[in-house]
Design a protein around this motif. Structure first.
Motif, PDB file in Angstrom:
ATOM      1  N   THR A   1       0.849  -1.030  -0.108  1.00  0.00           N
ATOM      2  CA  THR A   1      -0.123   0.012  -0.028  1.00  0.00           C
ATOM      3  C   THR A   1       0.830   1.261  -0.057  1.00  0.00           C
ATOM      4  N   SER A   2       0.384   2.323  -0.128  1.00  0.00           N
ATOM      5  CA  SER A   2       1.121   3.414  -0.267  1.00  0.00           C
ATOM      6  C   SER A   2       0.912   4.434   1.156  1.00  0.00           C
ATOM      7  N   ILE A   3       0.248   4.103   2.158  1.00  0.00           N
ATOM      8  CA  ILE A   3       0.039   4.624   3.477  1.00  0.00           C
ATOM      9  C   ILE A   3       1.216   4.638   3.983  1.00  0.00           C
ATOM     10  N   ILE A   4       1.484   6.155   4.438  1.00  0.00           N
ATOM     11  CA  ILE A   4       2.692   6.413   5.141  1.00  0.00           C
ATOM     12  C   ILE A   4       2.274   6.511   6.422  1.00  0.00           C
ATOM     13  N   ALA A   5       3.096   5.689   7.442  1.00  0.00           N
ATOM     14  CA  ALA A   5       2.482   5.887   8.755  1.00  0.00           C
ATOM     15  C   ALA A   5       3.269   6.811   9.588  1.00  0.00           C
ATOM     16  N   ASP A   6       2.726   7.471  10.427  1.00  0.00           N
ATOM     17  CA  ASP A   6       3.438   8.579  11.592  1.00  0.00           C
ATOM     18  C   ASP A   6       2.836   8.287  12.931  1.00  0.00           C
ATOM     19  N   LEU A   7       2.903   9.246  13.772  1.00  0.00           N
ATOM     20  CA  LEU A   7       2.565   9.211  15.094  1.00  0.00           C
ATOM     21  C   LEU A   7       1.255   9.175  15.393  1.00  0.00           C
TER      22      LEU A   7
ATOM     23  N   SER B   1      14.849   0.153   9.922  1.00  0.00           N
ATOM     24  CA  SER B   1      15.657  -0.790  10.812  1.00  0.00           C
ATOM     25  C   SER B   1      14.409  -1.179  11.893  1.00  0.00           C
ATOM     26  N   ALA B   2      14.991  -2.117  12.815  1.00  0.00           N
ATOM     27  CA  ALA B   2      14.143  -2.666  13.770  1.00  0.00           C
ATOM     28  C   ALA B   2      13.828  -1.350  14.794  1.00  0.00           C
ATOM     29  N   THR B   3      14.363  -0.234  14.882  1.00  0.00           N
ATOM     30  CA  THR B   3      14.308   0.387  15.915  1.00  0.00           C
ATOM     31  C   THR B   3      14.269   2.013  15.396  1.00  0.00           C
ATOM     32  N   SER B   4      14.090   2.175  14.196  1.00  0.00           N
ATOM     33  CA  SER B   4      14.300   3.477  13.420  1.00  0.00           C
ATOM     34  C   SER B   4      13.170   3.574  12.644  1.00  0.00           C
ATOM     35  N   ARG B   5      12.450   4.781  12.564  1.00  0.00           N
ATOM     36  CA  ARG B   5      11.077   4.981  11.828  1.00  0.00           C
ATOM     37  C   ARG B   5      10.457   3.757  11.213  1.00  0.00           C
ATOM     38  N   ALA B   6       9.963   3.173  12.467  1.00  0.00           N
ATOM     39  CA  ALA B   6       9.320   1.937  12.199  1.00  0.00           C
ATOM     40  C   ALA B   6       7.877   1.936  12.438  1.00  0.00           C
TER      41      ALA B   6
ATOM     42  N   LEU C   1       8.013   0.389  16.755  1.00  0.00           N
ATOM     43  CA  LEU C   1       7.533   1.747  16.586  1.00  0.00           C
ATOM     44  C   LEU C   1       8.348   2.921  16.923  1.00  0.00           C
ATOM     45  N   SER C   2       8.548   3.627  15.611  1.00  0.00           N
ATOM     46  CA  SER C   2       9.491   4.864  15.758  1.00  0.00           C
ATOM     47  C   SER C   2      10.858   4.443  16.575  1.00  0.00           C
ATOM     48  N   SER C   3      11.275   5.247  17.256  1.00  0.00           N
ATOM     49  CA  SER C   3      12.619   5.253  17.969  1.00  0.00           C
ATOM     50  C   SER C   3      12.264   4.356  19.497  1.00  0.00           C
ATOM     51  N   ASN C   4      11.094   3.661  19.761  1.00  0.00           N
ATOM     52  CA  ASN C   4      10.964   2.921  20.891  1.00  0.00           C
ATOM     53  C   ASN C   4      11.315   1.610  20.807  1.00  0.00           C
ATOM     54  N   GLY C   5      11.775   0.972  19.513  1.00  0.00           N
ATOM     55  CA  GLY C   5      12.292  -0.352  19.569  1.00  0.00           C
ATOM     56  C   GLY C   5      11.217  -1.334  19.408  1.00  0.00           C
ATOM     57  N   SER C   6      11.473  -2.309  19.963  1.00  0.00           N
ATOM     58  CA  SER C   6      10.622  -3.456  20.140  1.00  0.00           C
ATOM     59  C   SER C   6       9.859  -3.343  21.217  1.00  0.00           C
TER      60      SER C   6
ATOM     61  N   PHE D   1       7.768  10.717  14.081  1.00  0.00           N
ATOM     62  CA  PHE D   1       8.461   9.870  13.088  1.00  0.00           C
ATOM     63  C   PHE D   1       7.631   9.609  11.803  1.00  0.00           C
ATOM     64  N   THR D   2       8.009   9.512  10.472  1.00  0.00           N
ATOM     65  CA  THR D   2       7.431   9.299   9.471  1.00  0.00           C
ATOM     66  C   THR D   2       7.961   7.858   8.869  1.00  0.00           C
ATOM     67  N   THR D   3       7.268   6.726   8.435  1.00  0.00           N
ATOM     68  CA  THR D   3       7.827   5.578   7.879  1.00  0.00           C
ATOM     69  C   THR D   3       8.555   5.904   6.475  1.00  0.00           C
ATOM     70  N   PRO D   4       9.340   5.480   5.970  1.00  0.00           N
ATOM     71  CA  PRO D   4      10.149   5.638   4.666  1.00  0.00           C
ATOM     72  C   PRO D   4       9.385   5.339   3.492  1.00  0.00           C
ATOM     73  N   GLY D   5       8.321   4.538   3.702  1.00  0.00           N
ATOM     74  CA  GLY D   5       7.476   3.998   2.671  1.00  0.00           C
ATOM     75  C   GLY D   5       6.258   3.524   3.133  1.00  0.00           C
ATOM     76  N   GLY D   6       5.340   3.078   2.042  1.00  0.00           N
ATOM     77  CA  GLY D   6       3.951   2.678   2.588  1.00  0.00           C
ATOM     78  C   GLY D   6       4.048   1.347   3.164  1.00  0.00           C
ATOM     79  N   LEU D   7       2.876   1.044   4.121  1.00  0.00           N
ATOM     80  CA  LEU D   7       2.842   0.039   4.954  1.00  0.00           C
ATOM     81  C   LEU D   7       2.572  -1.245   3.861  1.00  0.00           C
ATOM     82  N   TRP D   8       3.167  -2.453   4.302  1.00  0.00           N
ATOM     83  CA  TRP D   8       2.810  -3.604   3.492  1.00  0.00           C
ATOM     84  C   TRP D   8       2.142  -4.555   4.222  1.00  0.00           C
ATOM     85  N   LEU D   9       1.290  -5.498   3.831  1.00  0.00           N
ATOM     86  CA  LEU D   9       0.703  -6.392   4.257  1.00  0.00           C
ATOM     87  C   LEU D   9       1.165  -7.668   4.069  1.00  0.00           C
TER      88      LEU D   9
END
Length: 195
Positions: free
Chosen positions: A18-24, A49-54, A70-75, A112-120
């Protein structure tokens, strides 16, 4: 032109972009079931990455805890174990992870903002599959996937089969778009929903 089905199922090589960009301000709701063990794999998401812009939710190896990045919160681990052929309803937002009503509050959420759209059935890592530790695609069933931005519904994916050629995918009631497999092979359709 489409027939609604109960779920669509991936064998491990099928996923949807999908092209949905996630943020806070993004919230995602999903109902799913894992059908076989496939190591750590993302049910949906996007990250660098696992802990960045996620922004992604994952199922663990064996019966570990369902979690998210989620974002800089890590796992972020829930307190719900993931077992095969069990239905789970998961909700992820900038402030909490909920699995079957069990809520884990996120206290250090940051913008934060994810670098690309969400995938399912997978995680988008800047256009490349980065699901889990070995690029594993989620092996299981998805019953719905809804995404909200600031409480506005921006994506409502319903499992469906296209009548003209029986291709299985997800119908978005918001954009009136049919999302098909971006991987290899074909999704398996669940039973037809009669309503």
């Amino acid at each position: 032109g489409y027939t609604r089905v109960e779920y669509i199922q991936s064998s491990g090589t099928q996923y949807i972009k999908t092209s949905i960009i996630a943020d806070l301000n993004t919230k995602a709701d999903i109902k799913f079931a894992k059908t076989q063990e496939n190591g750590y794999s993302a049910v949906f998401g996007a990250r660098t990455s696992a802990t960045s812009r996620a922004f992604n939710a994952w199922v663990p190896l064996s019966s570990g805890f369902i979690g998210a990045n989620l974002s800089s919160n890590g796992s972020i681990a829930s307190n719900v174990h993931c077992t095969t052929n069990t239905l789970y309803v998961l909700s992820l937002s900038g402030t909490q992870l909920s699995v079957n009503g069990n809520i884990t509050t996120i206290t250090s959420a940051s913008s934060f903002t994810t670098p690309g759209g969400l995938w399912l059935f997978n995680t988008n890592g800047g256009g490349t599959s980065t699901s889990g530790t070995s690029n594993r695609v989620f092996v299981g069933k998805i019953y719905y996937f809804n995404v909200y931005q600031s409480d506005n519904l921006v994506l409502e994916l319903i499992p469906a089969k296209r009548n003209s050629d029986n291709v299985v995918g997800m119908w978005d009631t918001v954009s009136k778009t049919f999302f098909t497999n971006a991987g290899t092979g074909s999704f398996i359709a669940g039973p037809v929903v009669s309503d």
